[in-house]
Design a protein around this motif. Structure first.
Motif, PDB file in Angstrom:
ATOM      1  N   SER A 145      22.398   8.735   0.845  1.00 40.09           N
ATOM      2  CA  SER A 145      23.800   8.863   1.583  1.00 40.09           C
ATOM      3  C   SER A 145      23.617  10.219   0.607  1.00 40.09           C
ATOM      4  O   SER A 145      23.192   9.944  -0.811  1.00 40.09           O
ATOM      5  CB  SER A 145      25.067   8.723   0.933  1.00 40.09           C
ATOM      6  OG  SER A 145      25.220   7.794   1.933  1.00 40.09           O
ATOM      7  N   GLU A 146      23.857  11.353   0.510  1.00 42.08           N
ATOM      8  CA  GLU A 146      24.117  12.430  -0.181  1.00 42.08           C
ATOM      9  C   GLU A 146      25.121  12.643  -0.587  1.00 42.08           C
ATOM     10  O   GLU A 146      25.580  13.629  -2.048  1.00 42.08           O
ATOM     11  CB  GLU A 146      23.417  13.658   0.197  1.00 42.08           C
ATOM     12  CG  GLU A 146      22.002  13.320   0.327  1.00 42.08           C
ATOM     13  CD  GLU A 146      21.127  14.676   1.106  1.00 42.08           C
ATOM     14  OE1 GLU A 146      21.314  15.777   1.144  1.00 42.08           O
ATOM     15  OE2 GLU A 146      19.993  14.194   1.125  1.00 42.08           O
ATOM     16  N   ARG A 147      27.051  12.575  -0.028  1.00 44.40           N
ATOM     17  CA  ARG A 147      27.424  12.587  -0.367  1.00 44.40           C
ATOM     18  C   ARG A 147      28.386  12.108   0.513  1.00 44.40           C
ATOM     19  O   ARG A 147      28.702  11.239   1.457  1.00 44.40           O
ATOM     20  CB  ARG A 147      28.357  14.191   0.897  1.00 44.40           C
ATOM     21  CG  ARG A 147      27.795  15.274   0.179  1.00 44.40           C
ATOM     22  CD  ARG A 147      28.119  16.472   0.634  1.00 44.40           C
ATOM     23  NE  ARG A 147      27.795  17.784   0.742  1.00 44.40           N
ATOM     24  CZ  ARG A 147      27.931  18.106  -0.497  1.00 44.40           C
ATOM     25  NH1 ARG A 147      28.728  18.122  -0.892  1.00 44.40           N
ATOM     26  NH2 ARG A 147      27.049  19.168  -0.986  1.00 44.40           N
ATOM     27  N   ILE A 148      29.144  10.931  -0.362  1.00 45.39           N
ATOM     28  CA  ILE A 148      30.703   9.850  -0.655  1.00 45.39           C
ATOM     29  C   ILE A 148      31.542  10.606  -1.015  1.00 45.39           C
ATOM     30  O   ILE A 148      31.471  10.770  -2.598  1.00 45.39           O
ATOM     31  CB  ILE A 148      29.940   8.880  -0.687  1.00 45.39           C
ATOM     32  CG1 ILE A 148      28.306   8.495   0.173  1.00 45.39           C
ATOM     33  CG2 ILE A 148      30.923   7.493  -0.282  1.00 45.39           C
ATOM     34  CD1 ILE A 148      28.111   7.532  -0.757  1.00 45.39           C
ATOM     35  N   LEU A 149      32.812   9.907  -0.434  1.00 41.45           N
ATOM     36  CA  LEU A 149      34.368  10.391  -0.924  1.00 41.45           C
ATOM     37  C   LEU A 149      34.788   8.781  -0.792  1.00 41.45           C
ATOM     38  O   LEU A 149      34.731   8.080   0.571  1.00 41.45           O
ATOM     39  CB  LEU A 149      35.120  11.029  -0.475  1.00 41.45           C
ATOM     40  CG  LEU A 149      34.883  12.536  -0.098  1.00 41.45           C
ATOM     41  CD1 LEU A 149      35.380  13.192   1.479  1.00 41.45           C
ATOM     42  CD2 LEU A 149      34.283  13.309  -1.583  1.00 41.45           C
ATOM     43  N   PHE A 150      35.285   8.792  -2.401  1.00 40.11           N
ATOM     44  CA  PHE A 150      35.640   6.998  -2.342  1.00 40.11           C
ATOM     45  C   PHE A 150      37.218   7.246  -2.157  1.00 40.11           C
ATOM     46  O   PHE A 150      37.619   7.146  -3.463  1.00 40.11           O
ATOM     47  CB  PHE A 150      35.347   6.404  -3.496  1.00 40.11           C
ATOM     48  CG  PHE A 150      33.429   5.956  -3.320  1.00 40.11           C
ATOM     49  CD1 PHE A 150      33.258   5.160  -2.404  1.00 40.11           C
ATOM     50  CD2 PHE A 150      32.696   7.258  -3.652  1.00 40.11           C
ATOM     51  CE1 PHE A 150      31.497   4.426  -2.661  1.00 40.11           C
ATOM     52  CE2 PHE A 150      31.068   6.374  -3.872  1.00 40.11           C
ATOM     53  CZ  PHE A 150      30.826   5.950  -3.415  1.00 40.11           C
ATOM     54  N   LEU A 151      37.711   6.508  -1.420  1.00 36.51           N
ATOM     55  CA  LEU A 151      39.626   5.785  -1.570  1.00 36.51           C
ATOM     56  C   LEU A 151      40.142   4.882  -1.386  1.00 36.51           C
ATOM     57  O   LEU A 151      39.147   3.728  -0.873  1.00 36.51           O
ATOM     58  CB  LEU A 151      40.070   6.534  -0.624  1.00 36.51           C
ATOM     59  CG  LEU A 151      39.569   8.612  -0.226  1.00 36.51           C
ATOM     60  CD1 LEU A 151      38.984   8.267   0.746  1.00 36.51           C
ATOM     61  CD2 LEU A 151      40.828   9.415   0.412  1.00 36.51           C
TER      62      LEU A 151
END
Ligand SMILES: Cc1cc2nc3c(=O)[nH]c(=O)nc-3n(C[C@H](O)[C@H](O)[C@H](O)COP(=O)(O)OP(=O)(O)OC[C@H]3O[C@@H](n4cnc5c(N)ncnc54)[C@H](O)[C@@H]3O)c2cc1C
Ligand SMILES: Cc1cc2nc3c(=O)[nH]c(=O)nc-3n(C[C@H](O)[C@H](O)[C@H](O)COP(=O)(O)O)c2cc1C
Length: 463
Positions: free
Chosen positions: A100-106
């Motif tokens: 992956s190149e972009r991951i948003l973690f919440l």
């Protein structure tokens, strides 16, 4: 006469120009609306060269706060035409991190700085070996972390911080600095939205506000455990002060906001079904070390008069609902006020005519702590509760707890799980749930237990 000096003609001309502009703009406005809709629709189909959506939104959530924010994050990106995969952290593999190149973690934090249940496998398989297990280098990965927590805990946002540190140590590049949310405070969530709009290049954002609190009437309250060695436990019944009873499912929660601390509501498990006509809660009076009463439990069990109204809202608790397990045999395990969430499920099972239920419930003494014994006896008599283990820790010289009883019935437990049973655990996190987890591991093995959790067959409402 020069017509440009005639005010009537000028007004007419301006009006005509405006109409012309509106007529000309109408198709453009329509096209803009269509383009936005098309962007949102194609976002679902937008894939990178490997066949994955270009953005991954990964969440770790116990009671649903981070999950809801993750859904809203994904919806905002999709509206901007960006393809998104939404996944729990446990569904994220090392391979995902590498590709992956972009991951948003919440991610929220549980226990004492621990991951929520749906990140436990990720934490043990991926994060373990931190800071830098060999072979994993993530310089291509751009990420952001929204960490949810509560400042009252020593390890504030502990899991979000661990994850962020781990990602940075493996060469991943933050899109922006970690944002930490204390008890669902609005300002950091607004900051996250702003960063998101910036990244997505859009000012369009769906509504993020959740349902607000409404007034409910405390219709009934009675003490369940008079003479108990434990703290007082009350059965409460509530109904909307105005309007119809809203819908909910067994496993869901309510939040109650005390007038003196409205920005920090407390959660309670719902012990009834809409068919009961009221929300039932079981509230244990909490005492601080100095002997003073807990703020909200003290208010609910004492100060608030029966008949008075209080601010409440229902919260879907998807991680503890029956959902796909409705047709499976059910093993319900809990202690103390945890009977609340289990009672909701048992009521739902009885209503659905589902008889394959096993309740393993722990308290101190049969004499004072047999909550809802008449109801439970009726379910036994009608065949809806063919297996019941009431485990009273102090009724014999040797202390016994639910986890001991589970070990004792290891073969039966394995048999039920082999028949497809789902496990629901409700009650105290430190005393009971961790002991139950160890007993289940001893009987079933950690890989099998992890697989049950991943399949949604091991669910917990523990606090
Ligand atoms: C998912 C979930 C489900 C839940 N379900 C139930 C349920 O069904 N029934 C139930 O009874 N409870 C339930 N709880 C627990 C409930 O939400 C509250 O935490 C509990 O009622 C205590 O709240 P309180 O306001 O009375 O106590 P608080 O006043 O918030 O005190 C609790 C803790 O806060 C700290 N604290 C706060 N003020 C002080 C102070 N002045 N001095 C010292 N320490 C302080 C201490 O650590 C103390 O132990 C649930 C919790 C969760 C997360
Ligand atoms: C049993 C329990 C343990 C918690 N432990 C921590 C903790 O160690 N550190 C922290 O910052 N927050 C802690 N919290 C607060 C949660 O992270 C916070 O309420 C968060 O909003 C929950 O989000 P979720 O609904 O996505 O799980 C804890 C909450 C509970 C109920």
């Amino acid at each position: 006469m020069n017509w440009t000096h005639d005010p009537t003609r000028l007004a007419l001309l301006a009006g005509l120009a405006l109409c012309y502009a509106l007529v000309c703009l109408a198709p453009w406005r329509q096209a803009r609306g269509k383009r936005a809709a098309a962007r949102a629709a194609s976002a679902a189909l937008a894939l990178d060269q490997r066949g994955d959506p270009p953005w991954l939104v990964a969440y770790a959530s116990q009671t649903g706060n981070a999950e809801l924010l993750a859904e809203q994050t994904a919806a905002t990106l999709r509206l901007a035409g960006i393809g998104v995969r939404l996944a729990t952290l446990d569904q994220v593999t090392r391979d995902d991190l590498q590709r992956s190149e972009r991951i948003l973690f919440l991610v929220s934090t549980y226990g004492e700085g621990d991951p929520p249940d749906n990140a436990a496998v990720f934490a043990s398989r991926v994060l373990a070996g931190a800071p830098a297990p060999s072979g994993l280098s993530l310089p291509h990965l751009h990420y952001a972390v929204l960490a949810l927590g509560d400042h009252d805990y020593q390890q504030f946002c502990g899991f979000g911080r661990t994850l962020d540190t781990w990602l940075a140590a493996h060469g991943a590049a933050p899109l922006f600095a970690r944002i930490e949310v204390d008890r669902s405070a609005e300002a950091p969530i607004a900051a996250w939205r702003q960063q998101l709009s910036h990244l997505a290049g859009t000012s369009d954002a769906p509504d993020w506000s959740g349902p607000g609190f409404t007034d409910w009437r405390l219709a009934a309250r009675h003490l369940l455990n008079g003479g108990s060695a434990g703290a007082p436990l009350y059965h409460l019944e509530l109904e909307p002060a105005a309007g119809a009873l809203p819908d909910w499912q067994s496993g869901d929660l309510v939040q109650v906001a005390a007038p003196s601390e409205p920005d920090r509501p407390r959660e309670y498990s719902i012990a009834s079904l809409p068919q009961d006509g009221r929300v039932h809660l079981l509230v244990r009076l909490h005492r601080h070390p100095d002997g003073s009463a807990g703020l909200v439990s003290g208010w609910l069990t004492g100060t608030a008069a029966v008949g008075s109204s209080l601010p409440l809202r229902l919260r879907p608790h998807r991680r503890f609902r029956l959902e796909d397990n409705a047709q499976r045999p059910l093993i319900l395990i809990g202690n103390g006020s945890g009977i609340a969430g289990l009672r909701g499920h048992l009521k739902a099972r009885v209503l659905a005519g589902q008889r394959d239920n096993w309740l393993v419930f722990g308290e101190r003494n049969a004499g004072a702590d047999s909550h809802y014994h008449a109801e439970i006896a009726a379910w036994q008599a009608s065949g809806h509760l063919p297996r019941l283990d009431m485990v009273f820790s102090r009724d014999q010289p040797q202390r016994e707890y639910v986890q001991d009883r589970l070990r004792h019935h290891a073969a039966l437990l394995a048999d039920w799980v082999g028949r497809g049973a789902a496990l629901y655990v409700c009650g105290s996190l430190s005393g009971m749930a961790s002991g139950v987890d160890q007993a289940l591991e001893a009987v079933l093995g950690r890989p099998a237990l992890d697989a049950l959790a991943a399949a949604g067959r091991y669910r917990r409402d523990v606090y």
